[in-house]
Design a protein around this motif. Structure first.
Motif, PDB file in Angstrom:
ATOM      1  N   PHE A 159       2.822  -8.960  -6.633  1.00 34.98           N
ATOM      2  CA  PHE A 159       2.685  -8.540  -5.242  1.00 34.98           C
ATOM      3  C   PHE A 159       3.789  -7.568  -4.814  1.00 34.98           C
ATOM      4  O   PHE A 159       4.108  -7.467  -3.632  1.00 34.98           O
ATOM      5  CB  PHE A 159       2.630  -9.766  -4.302  1.00 34.98           C
ATOM      6  CG  PHE A 159       1.503 -10.702  -4.647  1.00 34.98           C
ATOM      7  CD1 PHE A 159       0.200 -10.410  -4.308  1.00 34.98           C
ATOM      8  CD2 PHE A 159       1.767 -11.889  -5.327  1.00 34.98           C
ATOM      9  CE1 PHE A 159      -0.839 -11.275  -4.635  1.00 34.98           C
ATOM     10  CE2 PHE A 159       0.736 -12.761  -5.666  1.00 34.98           C
ATOM     11  CZ  PHE A 159      -0.575 -12.446  -5.325  1.00 34.98           C
ATOM     12  N   ARG A 160       4.297  -6.822  -5.785  1.00 32.86           N
ATOM     13  CA  ARG A 160       5.233  -5.745  -5.452  1.00 32.86           C
ATOM     14  C   ARG A 160       4.500  -4.426  -5.226  1.00 32.86           C
ATOM     15  O   ARG A 160       5.064  -3.489  -4.664  1.00 32.86           O
ATOM     16  CB  ARG A 160       6.270  -5.576  -6.576  1.00 32.86           C
ATOM     17  CG  ARG A 160       7.196  -6.787  -6.764  1.00 32.86           C
ATOM     18  CD  ARG A 160       8.310  -6.437  -7.742  1.00 32.86           C
ATOM     19  NE  ARG A 160       9.183  -7.551  -8.042  1.00 32.86           N
ATOM     20  CZ  ARG A 160       9.157  -8.268  -9.166  1.00 32.86           C
ATOM     21  NH1 ARG A 160       8.261  -7.967 -10.104  1.00 32.86           N
ATOM     22  NH2 ARG A 160       9.995  -9.260  -9.354  1.00 32.86           N
ATOM     23  N   PHE A 161       3.264  -4.324  -5.746  1.00 33.09           N
ATOM     24  CA  PHE A 161       2.397  -3.156  -5.546  1.00 33.09           C
ATOM     25  C   PHE A 161       3.092  -1.870  -6.000  1.00 33.09           C
ATOM     26  O   PHE A 161       3.365  -0.961  -5.212  1.00 33.09           O
ATOM     27  CB  PHE A 161       1.955  -3.046  -4.084  1.00 33.09           C
ATOM     28  CG  PHE A 161       1.107  -4.191  -3.633  1.00 33.09           C
ATOM     29  CD1 PHE A 161      -0.252  -4.220  -3.885  1.00 33.09           C
ATOM     30  CD2 PHE A 161       1.689  -5.275  -2.976  1.00 33.09           C
ATOM     31  CE1 PHE A 161      -1.035  -5.291  -3.483  1.00 33.09           C
ATOM     32  CE2 PHE A 161       0.910  -6.345  -2.563  1.00 33.09           C
ATOM     33  CZ  PHE A 161      -0.448  -6.361  -2.824  1.00 33.09           C
ATOM     34  N   THR A 162       3.362  -1.826  -7.289  1.00 36.49           N
ATOM     35  CA  THR A 162       4.031  -0.652  -7.849  1.00 36.49           C
ATOM     36  C   THR A 162       3.058   0.334  -8.491  1.00 36.49           C
ATOM     37  O   THR A 162       3.476   1.363  -9.022  1.00 36.49           O
ATOM     38  CB  THR A 162       5.057  -1.104  -8.909  1.00 36.49           C
ATOM     39  OG1 THR A 162       4.379  -1.890  -9.900  1.00 36.49           O
ATOM     40  CG2 THR A 162       6.155  -1.936  -8.278  1.00 36.49           C
ATOM     41  N   GLY A 163       1.734   0.032  -8.441  1.00 36.42           N
ATOM     42  CA  GLY A 163       0.735   0.916  -9.020  1.00 36.42           C
ATOM     43  C   GLY A 163       0.046   1.755  -7.964  1.00 36.42           C
ATOM     44  O   GLY A 163       0.644   2.129  -6.945  1.00 36.42           O
ATOM     45  N   ASP A 164      -1.231   2.041  -8.184  1.00 31.20           N
ATOM     46  CA  ASP A 164      -1.974   2.895  -7.250  1.00 31.20           C
ATOM     47  C   ASP A 164      -2.251   2.189  -5.922  1.00 31.20           C
ATOM     48  O   ASP A 164      -2.241   2.813  -4.865  1.00 31.20           O
ATOM     49  CB  ASP A 164      -3.312   3.324  -7.883  1.00 31.20           C
ATOM     50  CG  ASP A 164      -3.107   4.295  -9.038  1.00 31.20           C
ATOM     51  OD1 ASP A 164      -2.080   5.001  -9.047  1.00 31.20           O
ATOM     52  OD2 ASP A 164      -3.974   4.340  -9.940  1.00 31.20           O
TER      53      ASP A 164
END
Length: 260
Positions: A159-164
């Motif tokens: 849940f860090r959302f480091t992708g698209d």
């Protein structure tokens, strides 16, 4: 009268050799307002798929559920306990401990919402507390919500959302994020994001009709080849491309969560 120990009276509404038949029974029961899920069992070397429609510490409550199912559906349900012979020839084989090597997408969660939340917070202290959504909505759809939670952690980098996909989209499964910077779908609330995730898994795991208590919010539900992936490893090359070890990675993460 309640039992004197830790026995649970479990209500089953059918035992099937075919998973598809069991899925149809689950969908029918849910259409009548009964929560249910499939329990896969091996009996004398043969695979069976049983549909569980309740578990109670009181025999009277279990009997009441059997009566309600009969009255509303015409199905003759039966009761088993851990130490009591069933009125069916198929004995209860509910797991006594957490399975470290699960395979099926369908089935009851074995981890609590608190366990899921606590684990992800050890890695990302700012992670949203979504365990309750995954557990409760997973039970509604008959999907392993705890393993779906592991999938969400994998998809979002805990849940860090480091992708698209970006934080704030409430897209915990990479739905519609096809690469090349495509952000994918967005959902107005975390609950709806979890709902879409589980609906997408449901599309892969079964050909049964989608239960109708909640609206269809997965925008790619109808693009899935229904029933094409009943196990987590069968998602390889489907949910993620090429994704040759995608399902294995999810299961490894789940195992780490169990053992933490």
């Amino acid at each position: 009268m309640t039992n004197g120990g830790d026995e649970m009276y479990k209500v089953f509404s059918g035992s099937f050799k075919s998973r598809e038949n069991a899925q149809e029974r689950v969908a029918f029961l849910r259409s009548k307002g009964f929560q249910s899920f499939i329990v896969a069992s091996t009996i004398q070397g043969e695979n069976w798929f049983r549909v569980q429609a309740g578990a109670f510490s009181s025999r009277e409550n279990a009997d009441q559920r059997v009566t309600e199912i009969k009255e509303k559906t015409g199905i003759n349900a039966f009761i088993t306990t851990e130490n009591e012979s069933s009125t069916s020839s198929i004995p209860s084989t509910a797991p006594r401990s957490i399975d470290l090597n699960p395979s099926s997408i369908l089935g009851p969660s074995q981890l609590s919402a608190e366990k899921m939340n606590a684990y992800v917070r050890t890695i990302n202290p700012n992670a949203p507390l979504l365990g309750e959504y995954y557990k409760n909505l997973g039970e509604y759809y008959g999907i392993r919500g705890d393993i779906a939670f592991a999938q969400a952690m994998q998809e979002t980098g805990y849940f860090r959302f480091t992708g698209d996909v970006r934080n704030g989209q409430n897209n915990f499964a990479g739905i519609g994020a096809t690469g090349g910077g495509v952000r994918g779908a967005s959902f107005p609330t975390p609950e709806e994001g979890v709902l879409a995730h589980l609906q997408h898994l449901y599309a892969y795991a079964t050909t049964a009709p989608l239960p109708n208590q909640y609206p269809l919010v997965d925008p790619r539900f109808h693009l899935v080849n229904r029933g094409s992936a009943v196990t987590w490893t069968a998602l390889n090359g489907k949910w993620a491309v090429p994704g040759t070890t995608y399902g294995q990675s999810i299961l490894n993460l789940y195992k780490r969560m169990v053992e933490s």
